[in-house]
Structures are given as C-alpha cells and as structure tokens.
Design a protein around this motif. Structure first.
Motif, PDB file in Angstrom:
ATOM      1  N   UNK A  93       0.824  -1.213   0.000  1.00 28.42           N
ATOM      2  CA  UNK A  93       0.000   0.000   0.000  1.00 28.42           C
ATOM      3  C   UNK A  93       0.855   1.259   0.000  1.00 28.42           C
ATOM      4  N   UNK A  94       2.159   1.095   0.212  1.00 33.18           N
ATOM      5  CA  UNK A  94       3.015   2.290   0.276  1.00 33.18           C
ATOM      6  C   UNK A  94       4.125   2.302  -0.781  1.00 33.18           C
ATOM      7  N   UNK A  95       4.436   1.127  -1.336  1.00 33.76           N
ATOM      8  CA  UNK A  95       5.569   1.067  -2.259  1.00 33.76           C
ATOM      9  C   UNK A  95       5.148   0.552  -3.633  1.00 33.76           C
ATOM     10  N   UNK A  96       5.995   0.801  -4.611  1.00 33.16           N
ATOM     11  CA  UNK A  96       5.775   0.273  -5.951  1.00 33.16           C
ATOM     12  C   UNK A  96       7.126  -0.171  -6.510  1.00 33.16           C
ATOM     13  N   UNK A  97       7.060  -0.966  -7.587  1.00 29.13           N
ATOM     14  CA  UNK A  97       8.301  -1.414  -8.231  1.00 29.13           C
ATOM     15  C   UNK A  97       8.570  -0.481  -9.398  1.00 29.13           C
TER      16      UNK A  97
ATOM     17  N   UNK B  21       8.748   2.290 -16.313  1.00 30.98           N
ATOM     18  CA  UNK B  21       7.424   1.769 -15.953  1.00 30.98           C
ATOM     19  C   UNK B  21       7.352   1.534 -14.448  1.00 30.98           C
ATOM     20  N   UNK B  22       6.134   1.532 -13.929  1.00 26.61           N
ATOM     21  CA  UNK B  22       5.918   1.260 -12.503  1.00 26.61           C
ATOM     22  C   UNK B  22       5.028   0.051 -12.342  1.00 26.61           C
ATOM     23  N   UNK B  23       5.318  -0.774 -11.339  1.00 26.76           N
ATOM     24  CA  UNK B  23       4.493  -1.942 -11.079  1.00 26.76           C
ATOM     25  C   UNK B  23       3.737  -1.786  -9.775  1.00 26.76           C
TER      26      UNK B  23
ATOM     27  N   UNK C 246       0.609  -6.719  -9.861  1.00 22.15           N
ATOM     28  CA  UNK C 246      -0.691  -6.955 -10.520  1.00 22.15           C
ATOM     29  C   UNK C 246      -0.788  -6.255 -11.861  1.00 22.15           C
ATOM     30  N   UNK C 247      -0.240  -5.022 -11.943  1.00 22.17           N
ATOM     31  CA  UNK C 247      -0.280  -4.376 -13.266  1.00 22.17           C
ATOM     32  C   UNK C 247       0.882  -3.397 -13.400  1.00 22.17           C
TER      33      UNK C 247
ATOM     34  N   UNK D  13       2.060  -3.212 -21.093  1.00 26.37           N
ATOM     35  CA  UNK D  13       2.762  -4.493 -20.955  1.00 26.37           C
ATOM     36  C   UNK D  13       4.262  -4.239 -21.040  1.00 26.37           C
ATOM     37  N   UNK D  14       5.044  -4.738 -20.103  1.00 24.75           N
ATOM     38  CA  UNK D  14       6.483  -4.457 -20.138  1.00 24.75           C
ATOM     39  C   UNK D  14       7.240  -5.448 -21.031  1.00 24.75           C
TER      40      UNK D  14
END
Ligand code: ASP
Length: 508
Positions: A163-167, A174-176, A192-193, A203-204
């Motif tokens: 809920x606080x981080x992303x890839x 791009x961010x995941x 998830x996306x 799509x990566x």
C-alpha cells in the motif's frame, strides 16, 4: 481563568492566553537525549533499532491529539474575532496582513528547499539498482506477473508494503503495482499491473537492466478529490484522518457560531475548554519528549548505521542541510521581507523597531511559545515602539495564536524535504497545495512548543506523503522550533505596527 472569553471594547471576543509560565520545557534533557541517542545508535545499532519503539509510541501520542486540537483551536480562533459580521475594518486588515506575510514566508521556504534540495539523493524507502538485470514472468492465474532480480548481490527489502511502495523498471520507465495478496521475497515481487509514467496500463518487455522500489504516490480521481475536500460525513473525515475538510468545517462552524450571540456561548465555552485541555495534554506529553526523542534518534541513527554506507554521519549531514535550509529561509523572511514590510507599509525605522523588540525575540527563543511571549510582545510594542494599545491589544493576541510565518515556512520545507528523501516527485500542483496547506496548518498550530510538528501532518497528508517521515526530523525539532517561534512573534508585532499605520497612527 485560562482560555476565558471576554468581550473587548468593540464587542469582540478575546480569548485569554493559556498560562504556560508554570510549564518549563527544559532544553537540556532534550539535548542530552539527542546525544545519548546518537551514541547508542552508533555503538549499539541493533539495540537502538529495537529501542525505536519508545519513539514510535511518543509519535503516536502526538498524532492522537491532532484532530481534537485542530477542531478546538480553529473554532476558538475564528470565533475569537467576535461576531464575524461586525469585525469590520481592523479584522479585515489583520486577516489580509497575516495571510499575505504567511504566504510570502512559505513561498520563500519552498523556493529554498527546491533549490537547495537537502533531501535529494538520500536514503528513505527508495532503493534502486540501476545496474541489476531483471526478468518478468507472467502469472496467468492472478493475471499479473512476477519480477525477479537476477543479480546475485542485490535483493529487495522484504518489509516492502504494497500500500506504500511500488516497483520501478528504470530502463523502461514503468511502474508496477505490487500484488497485496502475493508473497514478497528477497529476489521476487508479485505485480498486478504495470503502468507508464502517465498512469496508463501497459505491458512491459520481459527482461532488462535497472530495477528498484519507491514510495507509491496515489493520484486521486476528480470525484475522490472532491469527496476529500467537501465531505458528506465529517466523522468519516476524522476516522480517515482527512484533515483539510475538518479545517474548513471548523472555520465555517466557528464563523457561524460567532454570529448566533448568547445562544452560542455555552458551545463556545465547550470548545474553549477543549482547546485549553488539549494544549495542556500537549504540554504534559512534552515532558516525555526526551524519552521519545531518545528512542527516535537512537532508532534512526541505528538504522542509518545498519543501512547507510556512510553511517550516521550521513544522517547528521542530512539533517544539517535541512536545518540550514529552514534557518536561511527564516533569516530571509524575518531579516529582509518583514523589515521591508515594516519600512514600506508600517512607515517605521525597522532597525530601531527591532532593537526595541530584542527582549521579545529572546523570550520567544527561550520559551518556544508565542503565547508565553505575548505579555512581553504587548508591553514592548506599546511602551517602546508606540503602537497604539487599541490596535496592539486586538492584533497581537490573535497573531500569537493564528499568525505563524516561521511555522508555515518550516512546514513547507519539512514536507518537501521528506518527499525528497522518499524520492517522491512533487509537481507544481502539489507545491501549490503545500503552500496553501502550510499556511492553513500554521494557523491551526497552537502557540506552544513544537505544535508545528503536530500540524505538519496536515501538510503531509494533503499531498499523500508518508507521515512516518516526520520521525526523521524530530531529533532536531526542538532546536528549529526556537528559531521559527522567534520569527512568528516578530511577524505579529510588525503586523500591529502596519495596521496601526493604516488606522492613522504613524510613529515616524
Ligand atoms: N512553537 C511555535 C509557537 O509557539 C509553534 C510551532 O511552530 O511549533 O509559535
């Protein structure tokens, strides 16, 4: 009686200051706590990280006071102006002066913090490995994918919170969005996306070089934004710690309350009593500040020792740069902007005026409370600088509670500094929101030591910054507080001189 409301000669309510003189906020234990925290964090980092819990408890206790504090101080503050329909000329001038100078102050701070960028390139929760190769495996069952680091020397932090981080896929920009139900491993994160920089699903490519994790910045839709600012349920806003609508509600409520006459007095007394009590709670809590600050300092130095290549020296340099940014902002606002305002609009000799006010500045510096300084401000403004008593007795008490140029500047700088550390990019829209909320949050801050730290949450929440970040600046807040309080009371007294001049009383 502290907090008692009387009518002054214009029929306006005057909120009598809370007596803070019996409460001392000894600086020495806090200084010692910081030193001990640094020593423990440096020599026993594992123990220090465990001790951080004491600091977290202290921080939670501060936060628990935020909502009642905001409601009661905003309502008593606005109704302190008296019947809003009869406040008239002086009230309007006072409001215009206070808002304008506070606004100028925040803008000065924001320009400095963006230019100096004291938090840039420092470690928060962002971890990037630009040279590490990765692969992506689609997972047909969940409809998402798993990203895996191939480099044997790098690994994800398994404490990552979806809920606080992303890839981040650095090479593909791009961010995941991390799957909250998936398992996060040292080499693998379920996603998830994937989104591009404009937030569009995409799509990566299935392999590349350059991966990392960073803080998730949630962008709200137009309807979500509106619901946030104009709520249909004020209790829900409180539960969600959605501060901005509470401030708006309290301002309107306090304004209307001031127009209902006798019938409103019992309610006004309730809010006054609540305000006084909460201020007392904050004061009592501050007695535990050395312990809390010890825990937080030890914890953050310990964490720095364990995670930062440069150890805690890096941490100190980080705070030093932040402190220099705030202090130069305060110097520019207090020493240049306010001097010019006094000379041009107040038609006074600012140097002589300042010399007469030095005891006021030193009182503010040593008490870190605008309200405790009020008696000194009033007597010096009227006796030494010949501001008329009629104006000073109206403008200064309100100023002590609502006008805080130094606090506003500090809140803007602190929020952006924390965003820089976490690597959260802020656009012009966010900066404008910070200017507005820092102005409002400074109005909502009680005139007592470190109240600005409490309302900093408002600014952080308004642009979705992680409030835990406040812990990073806590260890030196007692020090910064002294300087910002000095600028707060200096701004108040200049306001009284400027309004005095516009009311036809010119000194020289
Ligand atoms: N201590 C400040 C004051 O009394 C408020 C704050 O910024 O914490 O003016």
């Amino acid at each position: 009686m502290p907090g008692k409301t009387n009518r002054n000669e214009y029929g306006m309510n005057e909120v009598k200051p809370v007596d803070t003189t019996n409460h001392s906020f000894p600086v020495l234990p806090i200084v010692l706590a910081v030193i001990l925290g640094i020593v423990l964090g440096h020599f026993a980092p594992y123990l220090a990280v465990k001790i951080k819990i004491i600091g977290t408890i202290f921080l939670n206790l501060l936060f628990v006071l935020v909502i009642p504090l905001i409601i009661s101080s905003m309502i008593t503050g606005i109704s302190g102006l008296g019947d809003i329909r009869h406040v008239g000329n002086i009230g309007l001038k006072t409001i215009v002066y206070y808002l304008t100078t506070t606004f100028l102050s925040v803008v000065t701070g924001i320009i400095l913090v963006v230019l100096i960028a004291p938090g840039k390139g420092l470690t928060g929760e962002t971890k990037t490995f630009p040279d590490s190769e990765y692969e992506i495996f689609p997972t047909p069952i969940s409809g998402g994918s798993i990203v895996r680091i191939l480099d044997p020397d790098t690994s994800f932090n398994i404490n990552i919170d979806p809920s606080k981080n992303r890839v981040e896929l650095i090479d593909q920009r791009l961010f995941g969005i991390i799957d909250p139900d998936g398992a996060i491993k040292t080499k693998e994160i379920p996603v998830i996306k994937w989104l591009d920089s404009s937030g569009k699903k995409t799509e990566p490519r299935l392999s590349g070089t350059g991966i990392g994790t960073s803080a998730l910045v949630k962008r709200l839709s137009g309807t979500e934004l509106m619901n946030n600012y104009i709520p249909r349920n004020i209790v829900r806003s409180m539960v969600n710690e959605n501060i901005f609508p509470l401030i708006l509600f309290s301002l309107v409520f306090g304004g209307v309350l001031s127009t209902v006459g006798e019938a409103g007095i019992p309610l006004l007394n309730v809010f006054n009593a609540m305000n006084v009590t909460i201020i007392k709670c904050v004061m009592l809590l501050m007695y535990t500040a050395p312990l809390g600050i010890f825990g937080l300092t030890a914890g953050s130095i310990g964490e720095a020792e364990l995670t930062l290549p440069g150890g805690f020296i890096t941490e100190l340099i980080r705070l030093a740069k932040y402190a220099i940014t705030v202090l130069s902002g305060l110097l520019i606002h207090g020493g240049i902007t306010l001097f010019l305002i006094l000379a041009i609009f107040g038609k006074r000799n600012p140097f002589r005026f300042f010399k007469n006010m030095i005891p006021q500045i030193l009182t503010a510096f040593s008490t870190a409370s605008s309200i405790a300084t009020l008696p000194v401000s009033l007597s010096l403004a009227t006796k030494k600088n010949n501001v008329s008593e009629r104006i000073a007795s109206f403008v200064l008490p309100i100023g002590a509670t609502v006008n805080m140029d130094g606090t506003a500047l500090y809140e803007g700088v602190a929020a952006i500094f924390i965003a820089q550390i976490y690597g959260i990019p802020l656009g012009i829209f966010e900066l404008v929101i910070i200017v507005l909320t820092a102005t409002i949050a400074s109005i909502g801050a009680a005139a007592i030591p470190q109240a600005g730290l409490v309302t900093l949450v408002v600014v952080m929440k308004s642009v979705g910054l992680p409030v835990e970040g406040i812990g990073m600046i806590l260890s030196i807040d007692w020090f910064i507080d002294r300087f910002r309080t000095s600028v707060n009371v200096w701004g108040d007294v200049i306001g009284s001189a400027v309004i005095d001049r516009f009311e036809g009383n010119i000194e020289d």
